[in-house]
Design a protein around this motif. Structure first.
Motif, PDB file in Angstrom:
ATOM      1  N   GLY A  95     -13.498   0.691  10.758  1.00 29.62           N
ATOM      2  CA  GLY A  95     -13.308  -0.664  10.254  1.00 29.62           C
ATOM      3  C   GLY A  95     -12.783  -0.643   8.832  1.00 29.62           C
ATOM      4  N   PHE A  96     -13.340   0.244   8.024  1.00 27.63           N
ATOM      5  CA  PHE A  96     -12.942   0.362   6.628  1.00 27.63           C
ATOM      6  C   PHE A  96     -11.493   0.847   6.513  1.00 27.63           C
ATOM      7  CE2 PHE A  96     -13.376   2.304   2.302  1.00 27.63           C
ATOM      8  CZ  PHE A  96     -13.675   1.111   1.647  1.00 27.63           C
ATOM      9  N   THR A  97     -11.128   1.808   7.384  1.00 26.88           N
ATOM     10  CA  THR A  97      -9.750   2.310   7.387  1.00 26.88           C
ATOM     11  C   THR A  97      -8.775   1.172   7.677  1.00 26.88           C
ATOM     12  OG1 THR A  97     -10.618   4.366   8.292  1.00 26.88           O
ATOM     13  CG2 THR A  97      -8.229   4.091   8.355  1.00 26.88           C
ATOM     14  N   LEU A  98      -9.108   0.371   8.703  1.00 25.80           N
ATOM     15  CA  LEU A  98      -8.242  -0.759   9.048  1.00 25.80           C
ATOM     16  C   LEU A  98      -8.128  -1.733   7.875  1.00 25.80           C
ATOM     17  CD1 LEU A  98      -8.899  -2.043  12.664  1.00 25.80           C
ATOM     18  CD2 LEU A  98      -6.809  -1.104  11.700  1.00 25.80           C
ATOM     19  N   LEU A  99      -9.274  -2.008   7.249  1.00 23.15           N
ATOM     20  CA  LEU A  99      -9.291  -2.941   6.122  1.00 23.15           C
ATOM     21  C   LEU A  99      -8.359  -2.462   5.008  1.00 23.15           C
ATOM     22  CD1 LEU A  99     -10.766  -5.514   5.002  1.00 23.15           C
ATOM     23  CD2 LEU A  99     -12.269  -3.930   3.802  1.00 23.15           C
ATOM     24  N   ILE A 100      -8.448  -1.168   4.669  1.00 22.49           N
ATOM     25  CA  ILE A 100      -7.600  -0.607   3.614  1.00 22.49           C
ATOM     26  C   ILE A 100      -6.129  -0.760   3.978  1.00 22.49           C
ATOM     27  CG2 ILE A 100      -6.891   1.545   2.491  1.00 22.49           C
ATOM     28  CD1 ILE A 100      -9.811   2.433   2.604  1.00 22.49           C
ATOM     29  N   ILE A 101      -5.798  -0.439   5.252  1.00 18.44           N
ATOM     30  CA  ILE A 101      -4.409  -0.531   5.681  1.00 18.44           C
ATOM     31  C   ILE A 101      -3.910  -1.982   5.559  1.00 18.44           C
ATOM     32  CG2 ILE A 101      -2.859  -0.303   7.667  1.00 18.44           C
ATOM     33  CD1 ILE A 101      -4.651   2.027   8.620  1.00 18.44           C
ATOM     34  N   PHE A 102      -4.736  -2.932   5.973  1.00 23.77           N
ATOM     35  CA  PHE A 102      -4.345  -4.350   5.903  1.00 23.77           C
ATOM     36  C   PHE A 102      -4.175  -4.799   4.449  1.00 23.77           C
ATOM     37  CE2 PHE A 102      -4.209  -6.915   9.795  1.00 23.77           C
ATOM     38  CZ  PHE A 102      -4.458  -5.931  10.737  1.00 23.77           C
ATOM     39  N   VAL A 103      -5.137  -4.464   3.603  1.00 18.72           N
ATOM     40  CA  VAL A 103      -5.089  -4.906   2.212  1.00 18.72           C
ATOM     41  C   VAL A 103      -3.873  -4.320   1.505  1.00 18.72           C
ATOM     42  CG1 VAL A 103      -6.242  -4.729  -0.028  1.00 18.72           C
ATOM     43  CG2 VAL A 103      -7.553  -5.354   2.000  1.00 18.72           C
ATOM     44  N   LEU A 104      -3.653  -3.015   1.683  1.00 20.26           N
ATOM     45  CA  LEU A 104      -2.527  -2.362   0.998  1.00 20.26           C
ATOM     46  C   LEU A 104      -1.195  -2.923   1.492  1.00 20.26           C
ATOM     47  CD1 LEU A 104      -3.540   1.397   0.681  1.00 20.26           C
ATOM     48  CD2 LEU A 104      -3.528  -0.371  -1.066  1.00 20.26           C
ATOM     49  N   THR A 105      -1.093  -3.151   2.815  1.00 15.82           N
ATOM     50  CA  THR A 105       0.163  -3.670   3.358  1.00 15.82           C
ATOM     51  C   THR A 105       0.466  -5.062   2.795  1.00 15.82           C
ATOM     52  OG1 THR A 105      -0.253  -2.457   5.397  1.00 15.82           O
ATOM     53  CG2 THR A 105       1.452  -4.141   5.464  1.00 15.82           C
ATOM     54  N   PHE A 106      -0.556  -5.919   2.776  1.00 16.48           N
ATOM     55  CA  PHE A 106      -0.326  -7.273   2.269  1.00 16.48           C
ATOM     56  C   PHE A 106      -0.068  -7.280   0.769  1.00 16.48           C
ATOM     57  CE2 PHE A 106      -1.435  -8.909   6.357  1.00 16.48           C
ATOM     58  CZ  PHE A 106      -0.723 -10.101   6.401  1.00 16.48           C
ATOM     59  N   PHE A 107      -0.719  -6.379   0.075  1.00 15.77           N
ATOM     60  CA  PHE A 107      -0.487  -6.246  -1.363  1.00 15.77           C
ATOM     61  C   PHE A 107       0.985  -5.919  -1.608  1.00 15.77           C
ATOM     62  CE2 PHE A 107      -1.093  -4.426  -5.612  1.00 15.77           C
ATOM     63  CZ  PHE A 107      -1.907  -5.426  -6.144  1.00 15.77           C
ATOM     64  N   ASP A 108       1.501  -4.994  -0.810  1.00 17.15           N
ATOM     65  CA  ASP A 108       2.896  -4.584  -0.912  1.00 17.15           C
ATOM     66  C   ASP A 108       3.810  -5.735  -0.515  1.00 17.15           C
ATOM     67  OD1 ASP A 108       5.232  -3.009  -1.017  1.00 17.15           O
ATOM     68  OD2 ASP A 108       5.057  -2.633   1.136  1.00 17.15           O
ATOM     69  N   PHE A 109       3.477  -6.403   0.588  1.00 14.69           N
ATOM     70  CA  PHE A 109       4.342  -7.423   1.154  1.00 14.69           C
ATOM     71  C   PHE A 109       4.442  -8.656   0.250  1.00 14.69           C
ATOM     72  CE2 PHE A 109       5.153 -10.981   4.058  1.00 14.69           C
ATOM     73  CZ  PHE A 109       6.354 -10.548   4.581  1.00 14.69           C
ATOM     74  N   ILE A 110       3.303  -9.094  -0.281  1.00 15.40           N
ATOM     75  CA  ILE A 110       3.288 -10.337  -1.064  1.00 15.40           C
ATOM     76  C   ILE A 110       3.904 -10.138  -2.448  1.00 15.40           C
ATOM     77  CG2 ILE A 110       1.773 -12.071  -2.111  1.00 15.40           C
ATOM     78  CD1 ILE A 110      -0.114 -11.579   0.290  1.00 15.40           C
ATOM     79  N   TYR A 111       3.654  -8.989  -3.077  1.00 15.30           N
ATOM     80  CA  TYR A 111       4.146  -8.779  -4.450  1.00 15.30           C
ATOM     81  C   TYR A 111       5.408  -7.954  -4.506  1.00 15.30           C
ATOM     82  CZ  TYR A 111      -0.359 -10.657  -5.626  1.00 15.30           C
ATOM     83  OH  TYR A 111      -1.450 -11.476  -5.723  1.00 15.30           O
ATOM     84  N   ARG A 112       6.113  -7.879  -3.397  1.00 16.67           N
ATOM     85  CA  ARG A 112       7.332  -7.068  -3.382  1.00 16.67           C
ATOM     86  C   ARG A 112       8.409  -7.719  -4.248  1.00 16.67           C
ATOM     87  NH1 ARG A 112       9.460  -4.226   2.010  1.00 16.67           N
ATOM     88  NH2 ARG A 112       7.336  -3.452   1.829  1.00 16.67           N
TER      89      ARG A 112
END
Lengths: 93, 213
Positions: free
Chosen positions: A76-93
């Motif tokens: 669950g934690f792995t998935l959470l990290i992947i989601f957070v990092l991806t959105f961080f990248d996507f939104i602030y690109r």
């Protein structure tokens, strides 16, 4: 080996099943009301409750070896990290 | 313990123990389930990013999906999760007949799910909505992505249901053959875990595809 197992009765399973059906009814009816952005939030919240019921009771994790809980938390934690990092990248690109 | 056999007539107390590690077997199953979670996790991630980017198009496209059939399939899968759990509880309580009955009912529910899925997909395909169809390619990007994800995610989930049917049928065979018994039912438990995971994935697929207003 076998006598240490925790056995869940039929009634508990049926009760969990009824709760799952009730939650499905709730999530379908809420989707019919216009709540804008909250719809997704509420739907995901209800899905999370349903998952917790399935994982804890149907999948027996509540009564199983603690190591399985660690596995679950880790994935669950792995998935959470992947989601957070991806959105961080996507939104602030 | 019908697998324990006494060997060696010369040495009367030589007993061959069958090595069995139930916890290890279950641990292996859980590890496998996590690879499944990550497989679907990647798709949910793709879905999340595109839904964020094209929320209006996703909303329009999702309105074309049949909420009724989606709800029906949710109820079917939840009930099949109950019956597989009851099948395990029954074998724990030495009720072989009930265990076989509940497992058979689970297989029937799984097949019902697939039949519904077939009709649902065929209705969409008959309306010209399938990957790379003329009708779909004429639409905005967000809708193409929505239906692409719809086919891939529900398709992969459907494939899991199909594999689940095969696994459950094997368990039914083992149960009838007394290979799954009161003191040796880890196989059935592991098959149950797989089946519950299929249910879990649907619990998230359902609101994400069918319940967007």
């Amino acid at each position: 080996m076998g006598n240490k197992k925790h056995i869940i009765g039929y009634n508990t399973y049926i009760l969990v099943w009824l709760s799952l059906l009730a939650l499905t009814a709730i999530t379908v009816s809420i989707a019919g009301i216009h709540l804008g952005d909250y719809t997704l939030l509420i739907a995901m919240f209800i899905a999370a409750i349903k998952s917790a019921l399935v994982i804890n009771i149907f999948m027996h994790i509540k009564f199983d070896e603690p190591i399985f809980k660690v596995f679950l938390a880790l994935s669950g934690f792995t998935l959470l990290i992947i989601f957070v990092l991806t959105f961080f990248d996507f939104i602030y690109r | 313990m019908n697998h324990n056999t006494i060997v060696g007539n010369e040495y009367n107390h030589t007993i061959e123990h069958v090595h069995r590690d139930d916890v290890g077997a279950k641990m292996g199953m859980w590890l496998f389930l996590f690879t499944e979670v990550l497989l679907f996790g990647g798709m949910f991630l793709t879905y999340a990013v595109y839904r964020y980017q094209y929320s209006e198009q996703f909303r329009l496209a999702a309105m074309e999906l049949n909420t009724g059939i989606g709800t029906l399939n949710t109820v079917i899968l939840l009930t099949s999760s109950l019956t597989v759990a009851l099948s395990i509880a029954a074998i724990q309580k030495k009720n072989k007949f009930l265990s076989i009955l509940m497992l058979s009912v689970t297989v029937v529910f799984a097949l019902m799910f697939l039949v519904n899925k077939y009709f649902e997909w065929m209705a969409k395909i008959n309306h010209g909505i399938f990957p790379a169809s003329e009708e779909l390619l004429g639409r905005p990007n967000g809708q193409i992505l929505f239906f692409g994800l719809y086919y891939v995610m529900t398709g992969l989930h459907g494939l899991h249901v199909l594999i689940g049917v095969i696994v459950l049928l094997f368990m039914l065979y083992f149960l009838i053959k007394n290979d799954i018994t009161l003191d040796n039912y880890t196989k059935l438990e592991n098959a149950g875990l797989y089946w519950h995971l299929v249910d879990l994935i649907w619990i998230f697929l359902f609101p994400l595809f069918y319940l967007i207003q």
